[in-house]
Write a protein that holds these residues in place. Structure first.
Motif, PDB file in Angstrom:
ATOM      1  N   VAL A 128      26.038 -10.963  25.084  1.00 47.48           N
ATOM      2  CA  VAL A 128      25.580 -12.281  24.266  1.00 47.48           C
ATOM      3  C   VAL A 128      26.351 -13.112  25.656  1.00 47.48           C
ATOM      4  N   GLU A 129      26.499 -13.930  25.251  1.00 46.66           N
ATOM      5  CA  GLU A 129      26.694 -16.015  26.411  1.00 46.66           C
ATOM      6  C   GLU A 129      27.575 -16.651  25.414  1.00 46.66           C
ATOM      7  N   THR A 130      28.614 -16.413  25.645  1.00 44.35           N
ATOM      8  CA  THR A 130      29.539 -17.386  24.971  1.00 44.35           C
ATOM      9  C   THR A 130      28.833 -18.947  25.116  1.00 44.35           C
ATOM     10  N   THR A 131      29.281 -20.012  24.434  1.00 50.46           N
ATOM     11  CA  THR A 131      29.119 -21.842  24.644  1.00 50.46           C
ATOM     12  C   THR A 131      30.209 -21.906  25.657  1.00 50.46           C
ATOM     13  N   ASP A 132      30.834 -20.714  25.982  1.00 48.14           N
ATOM     14  CA  ASP A 132      31.621 -21.648  27.750  1.00 48.14           C
ATOM     15  C   ASP A 132      30.638 -21.008  28.902  1.00 48.14           C
ATOM     16  N   GLY A 133      29.797 -19.969  28.499  1.00 47.77           N
ATOM     17  CA  GLY A 133      28.450 -19.550  29.672  1.00 47.77           C
ATOM     18  C   GLY A 133      29.564 -18.325  30.077  1.00 47.77           C
ATOM     19  N   LYS A 134      30.373 -17.977  29.922  1.00 50.21           N
ATOM     20  CA  LYS A 134      30.279 -16.189  30.001  1.00 50.21           C
ATOM     21  C   LYS A 134      29.800 -14.719  28.479  1.00 50.21           C
ATOM     22  N   PHE A 135      29.545 -13.692  29.902  1.00 57.96           N
ATOM     23  CA  PHE A 135      29.332 -12.847  28.670  1.00 57.96           C
ATOM     24  C   PHE A 135      30.553 -11.448  28.102  1.00 57.96           C
ATOM     25  N   VAL A 136      29.788 -11.391  26.438  1.00 58.10           N
ATOM     26  CA  VAL A 136      31.169 -10.199  26.142  1.00 58.10           C
ATOM     27  C   VAL A 136      29.990  -9.596  25.351  1.00 58.10           C
ATOM     28  N   ASN A 137      30.822  -8.558  25.223  1.00 62.47           N
ATOM     29  CA  ASN A 137      29.740  -7.622  23.705  1.00 62.47           C
ATOM     30  C   ASN A 137      30.004  -8.332  22.188  1.00 62.47           C
ATOM     31  N   GLN A 138      28.791  -7.983  21.899  1.00 65.07           N
ATOM     32  CA  GLN A 138      29.169  -8.252  20.284  1.00 65.07           C
ATOM     33  C   GLN A 138      28.653  -6.985  19.465  1.00 65.07           C
ATOM     34  N   PHE A 139      29.740  -6.858  18.618  1.00 65.50           N
ATOM     35  CA  PHE A 139      29.414  -5.417  17.748  1.00 65.50           C
ATOM     36  C   PHE A 139      28.668  -6.038  16.618  1.00 65.50           C
ATOM     37  N   VAL A 140      26.943  -5.083  16.074  1.00 66.02           N
ATOM     38  CA  VAL A 140      27.170  -5.318  14.878  1.00 66.02           C
ATOM     39  C   VAL A 140      25.851  -4.355  13.958  1.00 66.02           C
ATOM     40  N   TYR A 141      26.920  -4.521  12.823  1.00 63.90           N
ATOM     41  CA  TYR A 141      26.581  -3.267  11.964  1.00 63.90           C
ATOM     42  C   TYR A 141      25.713  -3.663  10.801  1.00 63.90           C
ATOM     43  N   ASP A 142      25.601  -2.899  10.086  1.00 64.14           N
ATOM     44  CA  ASP A 142      24.873  -2.609   9.026  1.00 64.14           C
ATOM     45  C   ASP A 142      24.612  -3.603   7.782  1.00 64.14           C
ATOM     46  N   ASP A 143      23.688  -3.825   7.200  1.00 63.51           N
ATOM     47  CA  ASP A 143      23.621  -4.983   6.372  1.00 63.51           C
ATOM     48  C   ASP A 143      24.499  -4.113   4.794  1.00 63.51           C
ATOM     49  N   ALA A 144      25.236  -4.942   3.886  1.00 63.93           N
ATOM     50  CA  ALA A 144      25.140  -4.236   2.542  1.00 63.93           C
ATOM     51  C   ALA A 144      24.569  -5.120   1.532  1.00 63.93           C
ATOM     52  N   CYS A 145      24.191  -4.702   0.082  1.00 64.90           N
ATOM     53  CA  CYS A 145      23.828  -5.460  -0.172  1.00 64.90           C
ATOM     54  C   CYS A 145      23.302  -5.528  -2.011  1.00 64.90           C
ATOM     55  N   ILE A 146      23.156  -6.262  -2.894  1.00 59.35           N
ATOM     56  CA  ILE A 146      22.597  -6.011  -4.183  1.00 59.35           C
ATOM     57  C   ILE A 146      21.605  -6.346  -4.295  1.00 59.35           C
ATOM     58  N   GLY A 147      20.464  -4.842  -4.944  1.00 53.21           N
ATOM     59  CA  GLY A 147      19.506  -4.722  -4.868  1.00 53.21           C
ATOM     60  C   GLY A 147      19.005  -4.795  -6.601  1.00 53.21           C
ATOM     61  N   MET A 148      18.421  -5.074  -6.911  1.00 55.30           N
ATOM     62  CA  MET A 148      17.457  -5.111  -8.360  1.00 55.30           C
ATOM     63  C   MET A 148      15.699  -5.414  -8.447  1.00 55.30           C
ATOM     64  N   PHE A 149      15.593  -3.626  -9.169  1.00 57.73           N
ATOM     65  CA  PHE A 149      14.397  -2.974  -8.649  1.00 57.73           C
ATOM     66  C   PHE A 149      13.827  -3.122 -10.367  1.00 57.73           C
ATOM     67  N   PRO A 150      12.883  -4.264 -10.366  1.00 57.97           N
ATOM     68  CA  PRO A 150      11.844  -3.665 -12.247  1.00 57.97           C
ATOM     69  C   PRO A 150      11.636  -2.492 -12.168  1.00 57.97           C
ATOM     70  N   VAL A 151      11.906  -1.756 -13.897  1.00 57.72           N
ATOM     71  CA  VAL A 151      11.370  -0.417 -13.972  1.00 57.72           C
ATOM     72  C   VAL A 151      10.222  -0.290 -15.319  1.00 57.72           C
ATOM     73  N   ALA A 152       8.851   0.327 -14.903  1.00 58.47           N
ATOM     74  CA  ALA A 152       7.944  -0.352 -15.748  1.00 58.47           C
ATOM     75  C   ALA A 152       8.075   1.060 -17.531  1.00 58.47           C
ATOM     76  N   GLU A 153       7.401   0.562 -18.081  1.00 60.88           N
ATOM     77  CA  GLU A 153       7.345   1.518 -19.652  1.00 60.88           C
ATOM     78  C   GLU A 153       7.643   2.924 -18.871  1.00 60.88           C
ATOM     79  N   ASP A 154       6.749   3.194 -17.972  1.00 62.19           N
ATOM     80  CA  ASP A 154       6.659   4.743 -17.804  1.00 62.19           C
ATOM     81  C   ASP A 154       7.999   5.248 -17.311  1.00 62.19           C
ATOM     82  N   GLY A 155       8.946   4.246 -16.860  1.00 57.65           N
ATOM     83  CA  GLY A 155       9.880   4.968 -15.941  1.00 57.65           C
ATOM     84  C   GLY A 155       9.456   4.334 -14.617  1.00 57.65           C
ATOM     85  N   SER A 156       8.818   4.788 -14.044  1.00 63.46           N
ATOM     86  CA  SER A 156       8.123   4.177 -12.472  1.00 63.46           C
ATOM     87  C   SER A 156       8.661   3.135 -11.559  1.00 63.46           C
TER      88      SER A 156
END
Length: 391
Positions: A128-156
């Motif tokens: 990536v290029e910084t605001t002062d015009g230099k080029f540097v390495n940026q380390f990008v990692y996985d997202d972490a999250c909390i998810g919510m899933f509906p469950v039907a009457e049959d358990g699906s």
């Protein structure tokens, strides 16, 4: 009363994948493997949760791959539990949000499940290029999250209806040898737990040192409070008693923390913290899970590296006093390969432990004083998690 069944999640490896089924004597005096398990999927059944009214078992798949090129991508699994035998039958699956799903829990009404996606430690290097015009390495990692899933009457499982992506990170590189110092380089959601009131779901993020509390509303979760721990704690797992307390394991500092929990506001207030390792310990150790006896008298945690289960007596005000310590399953090398889970039988008098280094499920009797005594055991294939179901 029907059978007491233990579902054992199998880790990945040469003979890994799937879920085995055991019948357990109510007093913990016998553990017998029975038919009815599934294999080879999920390929890493690292966490399970049971919905007793719908008789459905949910499993994560803790692998990294989210499915771009994999013919068997990571998913959440829903299995119907046979009410007579405990045998499992696949209902359906849903893709995980993010990768390396580490935890799942069931809402009290069983209409939703909640998941915690941990993410791995691998990084992608961007230029990536910084605001002062230099080029540097940026380390990008996985997202972490909390998810919510509906469950039907049959358990699906339905498609995710809500998701909160965590931001921030801890020290990078960190002092921990875990993942070569990248263990806190991105958020790592490790567990989700619904509080006893059923109003809130709690999420521990071991990298940003935060404990998030979300209020449960129909089809959504809304942030209610955040508890900020100090550096180098690593909030990992948590569990509640029925007396207004929550207990948390700290993966990096090898401590158990206790909190008071306000079930009207969702606010945590610090109560106590105690070390789980011997004074002066220099051995690498990573604390894992936590279990509270149904009567609220004792709480148990396990060390990976020092390789012990440690018990604490719980005072009325939530303060803790060590009452038990017993060796369990010597870790061969990396603490991540040690014992990572345990479950108390319904009466709280037996602790079942999937001892992965020894390839067994072992019962420990819980004494009146909280002490632990090893009992019967049964052979097991790479056991990483155990979930009980009363049929």
């Amino acid at each position: 009363m029907g059978k007491l069944i233990a579902y054992v999640g199998i880790g990945d490896g040469p003979n890994g994948g799937g879920i085995d089924v055991y019948e357990v004597a109510p007093d913990g005096s016998a553990i017998t493997k029975i038919d009815g398990g599934v294999a080879p999927n999920p390929q890493y059944a690292g966490f399970l949760a049971y919905a007793p009214n719908k008789k459905v078992l949910f499993s994560v798949d803790e692998r990294k791959d989210a499915g771009r090129n994999d013919k068997n991508p990571t998913k959440m699994y829903a299995f119907k539990v046979d009410a007579a035998t405990g045998a499992l039958t696949l209902i359906n699956t849903q893709p995980t949000l993010g990768c390396s799903c580490a935890s799942v829990c069931v809402a009290p009404d069983e209409d939703y499940i909640y998941t915690a996606t941990h993410g791995k430690f691998d990084h992608v290097i961007k230029v990536v290029e910084t605001t002062d015009g230099k080029f540097v390495n940026q380390f990008v990692y996985d997202d972490a999250c909390i998810g919510m899933f509906p469950v039907a009457e049959d358990g699906s499982l339905g498609e995710a209806c809500d998701c909160q992506v965590l931001t921030g990170h801890g020290k990078d590189p960190s002092e921990s040898p875990q993942a070569g110092g990248h263990s806190q380089a991105n958020a790592h959601a490790h567990i989700v737990v619904v509080d006893p009131s059923g109003k809130f779901v709690v999420l521990c993020d071991k990298a940003t040192e935060k404990v998030y509390v979300y209020r449960i509303v129909p089809g959504k979760i809304v942030l209610a409070s955040v508890f900020q721990c100090p550096d180098r704690i690593g909030p990992r797992h948590c569990a509640f008693d029925n007396n207004g307390h929550m207990f948390m394991t700290s993966e990096f500092s090898s401590e158990i923390w206790s909190f008071n929990f306000d079930n009207e506001t969702g606010v945590l207030s610090f109560c106590d913290r105690q070390s789980t390792v011997p004074a002066g310990n220099t051995k690498r150790n990573e604390l894992a899970t936590v279990q509270v006896t149904p009567d609220g008298k004792f709480v148990y945690v396990n060390n990976r590296g020092v390789d012990t289960i440690v018990g604490f007596a719980i005072a009325a005000d939530g303060t803790l006093t060590k009452c038990a310590e017993i060796s369990v399953g010597e870790t061969p090398a990396d603490p991540k390969d040690g014992v990572r889970d345990m479950q108390l039988l319904p009466d709280g008098k037996t602790l079942l432990v999937p001892v992965r280094p020894d390839m067994v499920i072992r019962a420990y009797a819980v004494g009146e004083d909280g002490s632990l005594t090893p009992g019967v055991e049964a052979p097991a294939n790479n056991p990483v998690f155990i979930q009980l179901a009363q049929l």
